[in-house]
Design a protein around this motif. Sequence first.
Motif, short mmCIF file in Angstrom:
data_model
loop_
_atom_site.label_atom_id
_atom_site.label_comp_id
_atom_site.label_asym_id
_atom_site.label_seq_id
_atom_site.Cartn_x
_atom_site.Cartn_y
_atom_site.Cartn_z
N THR A 226 27.30 -28.98 -9.99
CA THR A 226 27.41 -27.79 -9.10
C THR A 226 27.16 -26.48 -9.90
O THR A 226 27.77 -26.32 -11.19
CB THR A 226 28.77 -27.86 -8.40
OG1 THR A 226 29.04 -28.93 -7.80
CG2 THR A 226 28.79 -26.59 -7.50
N TYR A 248 20.30 -18.99 1.35
CA TYR A 248 19.67 -19.80 0.59
C TYR A 248 18.92 -19.22 -0.47
O TYR A 248 18.83 -17.98 -0.57
CB TYR A 248 18.52 -20.68 1.47
CG TYR A 248 17.64 -19.78 2.24
CD1 TYR A 248 16.43 -19.74 1.52
CD2 TYR A 248 17.82 -19.38 3.53
CE1 TYR A 248 15.29 -19.00 2.11
CE2 TYR A 248 16.87 -18.55 4.07
CZ TYR A 248 15.73 -18.47 3.26
OH TYR A 248 14.75 -17.69 4.11
N THR A 250 15.45 -19.46 -3.55
CA THR A 250 14.28 -20.09 -4.28
C THR A 250 14.23 -19.78 -5.70
O THR A 250 14.73 -18.94 -6.35
CB THR A 250 12.85 -19.86 -3.48
OG1 THR A 250 12.66 -18.54 -3.63
CG2 THR A 250 12.79 -20.14 -2.13
N GLY A 254 10.29 -23.62 -8.58
CA GLY A 254 10.76 -24.69 -7.52
C GLY A 254 9.82 -24.61 -6.30
O GLY A 254 10.18 -25.40 -5.59
N ARG A 257 10.55 -25.21 -2.37
CA ARG A 257 11.97 -25.91 -2.09
C ARG A 257 13.16 -24.75 -1.96
O ARG A 257 13.22 -23.77 -2.70
CB ARG A 257 12.09 -26.61 -3.31
CG ARG A 257 13.69 -27.55 -3.21
CD ARG A 257 13.88 -28.32 -4.34
NE ARG A 257 15.19 -29.10 -3.92
CZ ARG A 257 15.82 -29.84 -4.77
NH1 ARG A 257 14.99 -30.46 -5.85
NH2 ARG A 257 17.05 -30.24 -4.89
N ARG A 258 13.99 -25.04 -1.06
CA ARG A 258 15.16 -24.12 -0.68
C ARG A 258 16.53 -24.83 -1.14
O ARG A 258 16.51 -26.10 -0.85
CB ARG A 258 15.23 -23.60 0.51
CG ARG A 258 13.93 -22.57 0.86
CD ARG A 258 14.15 -22.29 2.44
NE ARG A 258 12.86 -21.24 2.67
CZ ARG A 258 12.94 -20.75 3.99
NH1 ARG A 258 13.80 -20.99 4.96
NH2 ARG A 258 12.00 -20.02 4.29
N TRP A 259 17.43 -23.86 -1.83
CA TRP A 259 18.76 -24.36 -1.98
C TRP A 259 19.64 -23.95 -0.88
O TRP A 259 19.43 -22.53 -0.87
CB TRP A 259 19.33 -24.52 -3.35
CG TRP A 259 18.68 -25.53 -4.20
CD1 TRP A 259 19.13 -26.54 -4.59
CD2 TRP A 259 17.18 -25.13 -5.04
NE1 TRP A 259 18.18 -27.22 -5.50
CE2 TRP A 259 17.06 -26.41 -5.84
CE3 TRP A 259 16.23 -24.22 -4.95
CZ2 TRP A 259 15.95 -26.74 -6.40
CZ3 TRP A 259 15.18 -24.45 -5.79
CH2 TRP A 259 14.79 -25.79 -6.56
N TYR A 260 20.48 -24.50 -0.24
CA TYR A 260 21.41 -23.83 0.77
C TYR A 260 22.68 -23.96 0.56
O TYR A 260 23.27 -24.63 -0.36
CB TYR A 260 21.24 -24.44 2.16
CG TYR A 260 19.74 -24.49 2.61
CD1 TYR A 260 19.55 -23.45 3.48
CD2 TYR A 260 18.67 -25.35 2.52
CE1 TYR A 260 18.13 -23.24 4.13
CE2 TYR A 260 17.48 -25.01 2.90
CZ TYR A 260 17.14 -24.06 3.64
OH TYR A 260 15.84 -23.85 4.49
N VAL A 285 25.98 -24.41 -4.89
CA VAL A 285 24.90 -25.48 -4.46
C VAL A 285 25.17 -26.42 -5.15
O VAL A 285 25.49 -26.53 -6.41
CB VAL A 285 23.57 -24.89 -4.68
CG1 VAL A 285 23.55 -23.55 -3.46
CG2 VAL A 285 23.34 -24.26 -5.95
N ASP A 286 24.84 -27.59 -4.48
CA ASP A 286 24.91 -29.07 -5.23
C ASP A 286 23.79 -29.22 -5.98
O ASP A 286 22.66 -28.78 -5.74
CB ASP A 286 24.83 -29.95 -4.21
CG ASP A 286 24.93 -31.51 -4.77
OD1 ASP A 286 26.15 -31.69 -5.53
OD2 ASP A 286 23.95 -32.17 -4.70
N ASN A 287 23.86 -29.68 -7.23
CA ASN A 287 22.82 -30.01 -8.29
C ASN A 287 22.95 -31.42 -8.84
O ASN A 287 22.73 -31.58 -10.02
CB ASN A 287 22.91 -28.84 -9.48
CG ASN A 287 21.71 -28.87 -10.42
OD1 ASN A 287 20.33 -29.14 -9.83
ND2 ASN A 287 22.04 -28.63 -11.61
N LEU A 292 18.25 -27.66 -11.24
CA LEU A 292 18.77 -26.27 -11.60
C LEU A 292 19.22 -26.42 -12.89
O LEU A 292 20.20 -27.10 -13.31
CB LEU A 292 19.76 -25.95 -10.74
CG LEU A 292 19.28 -25.87 -8.99
CD1 LEU A 292 20.38 -25.26 -8.08
CD2 LEU A 292 17.93 -24.81 -8.85
#
Length: 367
Positions: A226, A248, A250, A254, A257-260, A285-287, A292
């Motif tokens: 995380t 979110y 970027t 990446g 791709r978006r991380w929310y 955010v989950d990793n 990441l």
Amino acid sequence: MTGSLHSLLQRKSLLTLLLIVCAILGWWITQDNATTLAKPLIVTVDQGDLENAVTAAGNLQPSDYVDVGAQVSGQLETFLVEIGDKVSSGQLLAEIDATVQLNRVEASRASLRALEAQLSARSASLKLAQANADRQTRLIEEDATSQADFDSAINTLASAQSSLIQLQSQIAQSSASLASDEATLAFSKIAAPIAGTVISIDKKVGQTLNASQQAPTILRIADLSTMTVQGEVSEADVSKLSTNMDVYFTTLGGGSRRWYGKLRQILPKPVVTNNVVLYTALFDVDNSDNALLSDMTAQIFFVTSAATNVVRVPVGALNFKDTNNLLGLAPNITELSNSKSTIAVTPQIQTQNSIPAGDRLKNRSAN
């Protein structure tokens, strides 16, 4: 003389012809550009998503990390891990030369054994003193002994009891000292306090560590499953943010791709740099796929409002005549009446009217 005049006339004729050709070519290019400029750029009304967002720059940090230090002084003997290795809680990471600590443990054990050896003798002395005191008590009751002998027996008993208690206290103290020395010896073996990934190593094998005043940091372990995003938001935009709002980001590498995530916290104390006030906004955010890494740069978007699956009209294709009416300039669209636009996002807006997706509008911004 006649030949020179003829040659001069030929050159003048060629020059005149060249000028005529250049004039025709210039006229043709001008007319083509005018036609191109006059031709409107037609854009198509489509259907999709819109959003208003506050943008900010930030970076990524592990949500949980521990700086692993040394609690004892000595020479760093071995490293059993490298940067990037995944470790479990309690796993052995490094060892420090424990010669001094081991000698202290052996000395404490020897001292404890010596005290324990005296314990049986002190216990036997106490039993003898107790028997003499009991005998003198019976004799004094029968008036068969002197008061001095009775007092001496009672005093000897009290001294034996005190001596035994003192020895037992010394044994307890020595046991505690031994336990402390054994704990210090155990500190020479450095174990992982948490499960995670080794992200940095600050010391080298053979380096002498001095832990007398402050524990030196040897390495850092982080839980990369995380990640916490730290966004720097300007004071002009921070009032638009609220906890649990959608966000979110970027990264540079990446792609699209978006991380929310959800905004977790806004730190109340700002960071002031060159008279620019910035507030730190945090979200997780989950990793789980390990895409990441620490200190990555993030372009962050805090979503203040959004609409999904709506008809979208490019702003450049609209003429805002008044607050209630919009005029489209394409031949097949004459007027967009009573438009109540709920979201305006450059270069498109959402409309709530009868314009179907697929219609075409003239893009005024292209002129």
